[in-house]
Design a protein around this motif. Structure first.
Motif, PDB file in Angstrom:
ATOM      1  N   ARG A   1       0.814  -1.225   0.000  1.00  0.00           N
ATOM      2  CA  ARG A   1       0.000   0.000   0.000  1.00  0.00           C
ATOM      3  C   ARG A   1       0.840   1.263   0.000  1.00  0.00           C
ATOM      4  O   ARG A   1       0.488   2.257  -0.644  1.00  0.00           O
ATOM      5  CB  ARG A   1      -0.928  -0.014   1.227  1.00  0.00           C
ATOM      6  CG  ARG A   1      -1.716   1.276   1.445  1.00  0.00           C
ATOM      7  CD  ARG A   1      -2.726   1.110   2.556  1.00  0.00           C
ATOM      8  NE  ARG A   1      -2.119   0.826   3.845  1.00  0.00           N
ATOM      9  CZ  ARG A   1      -1.716   1.769   4.698  1.00  0.00           C
ATOM     10  NH1 ARG A   1      -1.837   3.052   4.398  1.00  0.00           N
ATOM     11  NH2 ARG A   1      -1.194   1.439   5.875  1.00  0.00           N
ATOM     12  N   THR A   2       1.957   1.253   0.721  1.00  0.00           N
ATOM     13  CA  THR A   2       2.728   2.474   0.927  1.00  0.00           C
ATOM     14  C   THR A   2       3.983   2.561   0.067  1.00  0.00           C
ATOM     15  O   THR A   2       4.556   3.644  -0.062  1.00  0.00           O
ATOM     16  CB  THR A   2       3.154   2.587   2.397  1.00  0.00           C
ATOM     17  OG1 THR A   2       4.040   1.490   2.719  1.00  0.00           O
ATOM     18  CG2 THR A   2       1.939   2.544   3.319  1.00  0.00           C
ATOM     19  N   SER A   3       4.438   1.428  -0.478  1.00  0.00           N
ATOM     20  CA  SER A   3       5.727   1.361  -1.195  1.00  0.00           C
ATOM     21  C   SER A   3       6.875   1.838  -0.310  1.00  0.00           C
ATOM     22  O   SER A   3       7.880   2.355  -0.811  1.00  0.00           O
ATOM     23  CB  SER A   3       5.675   2.199  -2.485  1.00  0.00           C
ATOM     24  OG  SER A   3       4.684   1.711  -3.357  1.00  0.00           O
ATOM     25  N   ALA A   4       6.740   1.672   1.001  1.00  0.00           N
ATOM     26  CA  ALA A   4       7.797   2.054   1.939  1.00  0.00           C
ATOM     27  C   ALA A   4       8.915   1.022   1.924  1.00  0.00           C
ATOM     28  O   ALA A   4       8.771  -0.086   1.385  1.00  0.00           O
ATOM     29  CB  ALA A   4       7.232   2.203   3.348  1.00  0.00           C
ATOM     30  N   ASP A   5      10.035   1.377   2.534  1.00  0.00           N
ATOM     31  CA  ASP A   5      11.189   0.488   2.604  1.00  0.00           C
ATOM     32  C   ASP A   5      11.231  -0.332   3.891  1.00  0.00           C
ATOM     33  O   ASP A   5      11.976  -1.305   3.984  1.00  0.00           O
ATOM     34  CB  ASP A   5      12.477   1.307   2.479  1.00  0.00           C
ATOM     35  CG  ASP A   5      12.542   2.046   1.164  1.00  0.00           C
ATOM     36  OD1 ASP A   5      12.901   1.420   0.152  1.00  0.00           O
ATOM     37  OD2 ASP A   5      12.234   3.253   1.137  1.00  0.00           O
ATOM     38  N   ASN A   6      10.463   0.084   4.884  1.00  0.00           N
ATOM     39  CA  ASN A   6      10.351  -0.647   6.141  1.00  0.00           C
ATOM     40  C   ASN A   6       9.016  -0.284   6.752  1.00  0.00           C
ATOM     41  O   ASN A   6       8.650   0.900   6.799  1.00  0.00           O
ATOM     42  CB  ASN A   6      11.496  -0.270   7.085  1.00  0.00           C
ATOM     43  CG  ASN A   6      11.496  -1.079   8.385  1.00  0.00           C
ATOM     44  OD1 ASN A   6      10.794  -2.088   8.492  1.00  0.00           O
ATOM     45  ND2 ASN A   6      12.274  -0.646   9.354  1.00  0.00           N
ATOM     46  N   VAL A   7       8.275  -1.283   7.212  1.00  0.00           N
ATOM     47  CA  VAL A   7       6.980  -1.026   7.841  1.00  0.00           C
ATOM     48  C   VAL A   7       6.888  -1.820   9.138  1.00  0.00           C
ATOM     49  O   VAL A   7       7.589  -2.810   9.342  1.00  0.00           O
ATOM     50  CB  VAL A   7       5.798  -1.394   6.914  1.00  0.00           C
ATOM     51  CG1 VAL A   7       5.896  -0.646   5.598  1.00  0.00           C
ATOM     52  CG2 VAL A   7       5.731  -2.908   6.680  1.00  0.00           C
ATOM     53  N   GLY A   8       5.991  -1.365   9.999  1.00  0.00           N
ATOM     54  CA  GLY A   8       5.751  -2.059  11.252  1.00  0.00           C
ATOM     55  C   GLY A   8       4.559  -1.455  11.953  1.00  0.00           C
ATOM     56  O   GLY A   8       3.967  -0.470  11.487  1.00  0.00           O
ATOM     57  N   GLY A   9       4.213  -2.044  13.076  1.00  0.00           N
ATOM     58  CA  GLY A   9       3.092  -1.541  13.861  1.00  0.00           C
ATOM     59  C   GLY A   9       3.570  -0.781  15.081  1.00  0.00           C
ATOM     60  O   GLY A   9       4.767  -0.681  15.340  1.00  0.00           O
ATOM     61  N   PRO A  10       2.649  -0.222  15.849  1.00  0.00           N
ATOM     62  CA  PRO A  10       3.030   0.493  17.068  1.00  0.00           C
ATOM     63  C   PRO A  10       3.623  -0.471  18.090  1.00  0.00           C
ATOM     64  O   PRO A  10       3.274  -1.653  18.124  1.00  0.00           O
ATOM     65  CB  PRO A  10       1.705   1.076  17.554  1.00  0.00           C
ATOM     66  CG  PRO A  10       0.639   0.226  16.929  1.00  0.00           C
ATOM     67  CD  PRO A  10       1.193  -0.220  15.615  1.00  0.00           C
ATOM     68  N   TRP A  11       4.519   0.070  18.905  1.00  0.00           N
ATOM     69  CA  TRP A  11       5.189  -0.712  19.945  1.00  0.00           C
ATOM     70  C   TRP A  11       4.322  -0.649  21.194  1.00  0.00           C
ATOM     71  O   TRP A  11       4.307   0.356  21.905  1.00  0.00           O
ATOM     72  CB  TRP A  11       6.570  -0.128  20.197  1.00  0.00           C
ATOM     73  CG  TRP A  11       7.519  -1.053  20.895  1.00  0.00           C
ATOM     74  CD1 TRP A  11       7.245  -2.261  21.448  1.00  0.00           C
ATOM     75  CD2 TRP A  11       8.916  -0.835  21.099  1.00  0.00           C
ATOM     76  NE1 TRP A  11       8.367  -2.812  21.983  1.00  0.00           N
ATOM     77  CE2 TRP A  11       9.416  -1.961  21.783  1.00  0.00           C
ATOM     78  CE3 TRP A  11       9.784   0.214  20.762  1.00  0.00           C
ATOM     79  CZ2 TRP A  11      10.756  -2.064  22.162  1.00  0.00           C
ATOM     80  CZ3 TRP A  11      11.117   0.103  21.135  1.00  0.00           C
ATOM     81  CH2 TRP A  11      11.601  -1.026  21.826  1.00  0.00           C
ATOM     82  N   VAL A  12       3.594  -1.721  21.467  1.00  0.00           N
ATOM     83  CA  VAL A  12       2.628  -1.754  22.564  1.00  0.00           C
ATOM     84  C   VAL A  12       3.107  -2.734  23.623  1.00  0.00           C
ATOM     85  O   VAL A  12       3.390  -3.905  23.319  1.00  0.00           O
ATOM     86  CB  VAL A  12       1.230  -2.162  22.058  1.00  0.00           C
ATOM     87  CG1 VAL A  12       0.225  -2.163  23.199  1.00  0.00           C
ATOM     88  CG2 VAL A  12       0.775  -1.212  20.948  1.00  0.00           C
ATOM     89  N   ALA A  13       3.199  -2.263  24.870  1.00  0.00           N
ATOM     90  CA  ALA A  13       3.719  -3.084  25.962  1.00  0.00           C
ATOM     91  C   ALA A  13       2.585  -3.658  26.802  1.00  0.00           C
ATOM     92  O   ALA A  13       1.564  -3.010  27.025  1.00  0.00           O
ATOM     93  CB  ALA A  13       4.652  -2.268  26.847  1.00  0.00           C
ATOM     94  N   GLU A  14       2.797  -4.874  27.285  1.00  0.00           N
ATOM     95  CA  GLU A  14       1.845  -5.562  28.168  1.00  0.00           C
ATOM     96  C   GLU A  14       2.643  -6.163  29.316  1.00  0.00           C
ATOM     97  O   GLU A  14       3.367  -7.138  29.138  1.00  0.00           O
ATOM     98  CB  GLU A  14       1.098  -6.648  27.397  1.00  0.00           C
ATOM     99  CG  GLU A  14       0.095  -7.426  28.226  1.00  0.00           C
ATOM    100  CD  GLU A  14      -0.547  -8.553  27.436  1.00  0.00           C
ATOM    101  OE1 GLU A  14      -1.779  -8.569  27.311  1.00  0.00           O
ATOM    102  OE2 GLU A  14       0.202  -9.429  26.950  1.00  0.00           O
ATOM    103  N   GLY A  15       2.563  -5.554  30.504  1.00  0.00           N
ATOM    104  CA  GLY A  15       3.359  -5.993  31.640  1.00  0.00           C
ATOM    105  C   GLY A  15       2.677  -7.068  32.461  1.00  0.00           C
ATOM    106  O   GLY A  15       1.461  -7.254  32.397  1.00  0.00           O
TER     107      GLY A  15
END
Length: 343
Positions: free
Chosen positions: A118-132
């Motif tokens: 969709r974005t033609s980006a060079d690196n993609v990922g999701g938000p960094w969500v923590a669960e303690g």
């Protein structure tokens, strides 16, 4: 009808590990349960850094039972060497990095592939969500997620969809590694930030999508958090030495705060006002950040623990940065004290 096996496109999932006997089975289950888009097939490569707790034996057994899983030897024992070893073996035109201490949605890999397209980006990922886990672990996670603690980093914003300076873990077209190289094996920590900085300096784009879901398990004790953040701070000047700039200005704020504390402490024989004023301002800031973090997590019971957790984040990172800078300025090799992963 499904596509013939020879017509399927490859995605390679990679992960480094060392001494993860208590977590490796759950990770393998999560990775192998990924539901791929039509027309794709997957391999999972796990680089074992000479584990001595039974992790390697568990990986060998799992790889024997499921041909999609392969274990890769990582004699370097650190994250960067493990990632590079996996990339060298990978067949995929898309490379997706996973983490042993993170739980992934079943469509994690599929969403990464879709976001790349969709974005033609060079690196993609999701938000960094923590669960303690446990009271302290939940406090660490709440602080981790709070924008007032992490300098407004977009990587912690679960709603943000757009360009970022770095992203959690990552998913790349294989051509990115052919263009700018792999991860810097001189770095024990911050090798991902350095790679993303190198990618941006080469004209690449990094994209974060809120549709890519995972849950990261942070440290669950103050001692382990302090050690981790001090190590992250220590390796920051080595990245700066390589590129002549930090990944972002917010990464320098903890070191500036520690420097101000030290400078004003030297004034105490003459006047305590500068130090008292700085501490008072920081106390107000930590109080506000603690309330914000507790509110964001919906756990007001964490409020008593959050001030010391937030202070540990900032002081440990700042102290580590100054120690790293001291070694950089003296042109010394990185200290072995900071070369051991602290999980």
């Amino acid at each position: 009808m499904s596509a013939p096996q020879s017509d399927l496109r490859w995605v390679s999932v990679i992960a480094p590990c060392r001494n993860e006997a208590g977590h490796i089975a759950a990770f393998c289950d999560s990775a192998l349960a990924q539901v791929l888009p039509p027309g794709w097939q997957m391999e999972v490569l796990v680089a074992d850094g000479c584990s001595d707790d039974g992790t390697r034996e568990l990986l060998v057994a799992r790889s024997t039972a499921d041909a999609r899983l392969q274990w890769v030897d990582n004699p370097g024992r650190i994250v960067s060497t493990g990632l590079n070893a996996c990339i060298a073996r990978a067949r995929g035109e898309v490379i997706v990095r996973l983490d042993i201490h993170t739980r992934f949605a079943p469509d994690y890999v599929a969403r990464c592939i879709e976001t790349l397209a969709r974005t033609s980006a060079d690196n993609v990922g999701g938000p960094w969500v923590a669960e303690g886990t446990g009271p302290m672990g939940r406090a660490v996670a709440a602080a981790f997620q709070c924008r007032w603690v992490v300098g407004g980093a977009r990587s912690r914003d679960t709603r943000y969809d757009g360009a970022v300076d770095t992203v959690y873990l990552g998913c790349w077209p294989r051509a990115v590694f052919e263009r700018i190289g792999g991860f810097d094996e001189a770095l024990v920590r911050n090798q991902d930030d350095e790679h993303n900085l190198r990618l941006r300096l080469a004209g690449g784009r990094i994209w974060q999508s809120p549709q890519i879901h995972s849950l990261y398990h942070p440290r669950n004790s103050l001692r382990h958090l302090f050690a981790q953040q001090r190590q992250y701070g220590y390796w920051r000047p080595f990245v700066m030495r390589k590129h002549g700039q930090p990944g972002s200005a917010r990464q320098l704020v903890p070191a500036a705060f520690v420097a101000a504390l030290a400078l004003f402490a030297l004034c105490v024989p003459w006047t305590v006002l500068p130090l008292a004023a700085l501490l008072a301002l920081y106390a107000v800031y930590v109080g506000w950040a603690s309330v914000s973090a507790a509110h964001g997590a919906g756990q007001w019971g964490l409020l008593a623990r959050l001030p010391v957790v937030i202070a540990a984040y900032h002081l440990a990172y700042g102290l580590g940065t100054w120690r790293g800078l001291w070694d950089v300025l003296r042109d010394r090799a990185p200290s072995t004290q900071f070369a051991r992963i602290t999980r």
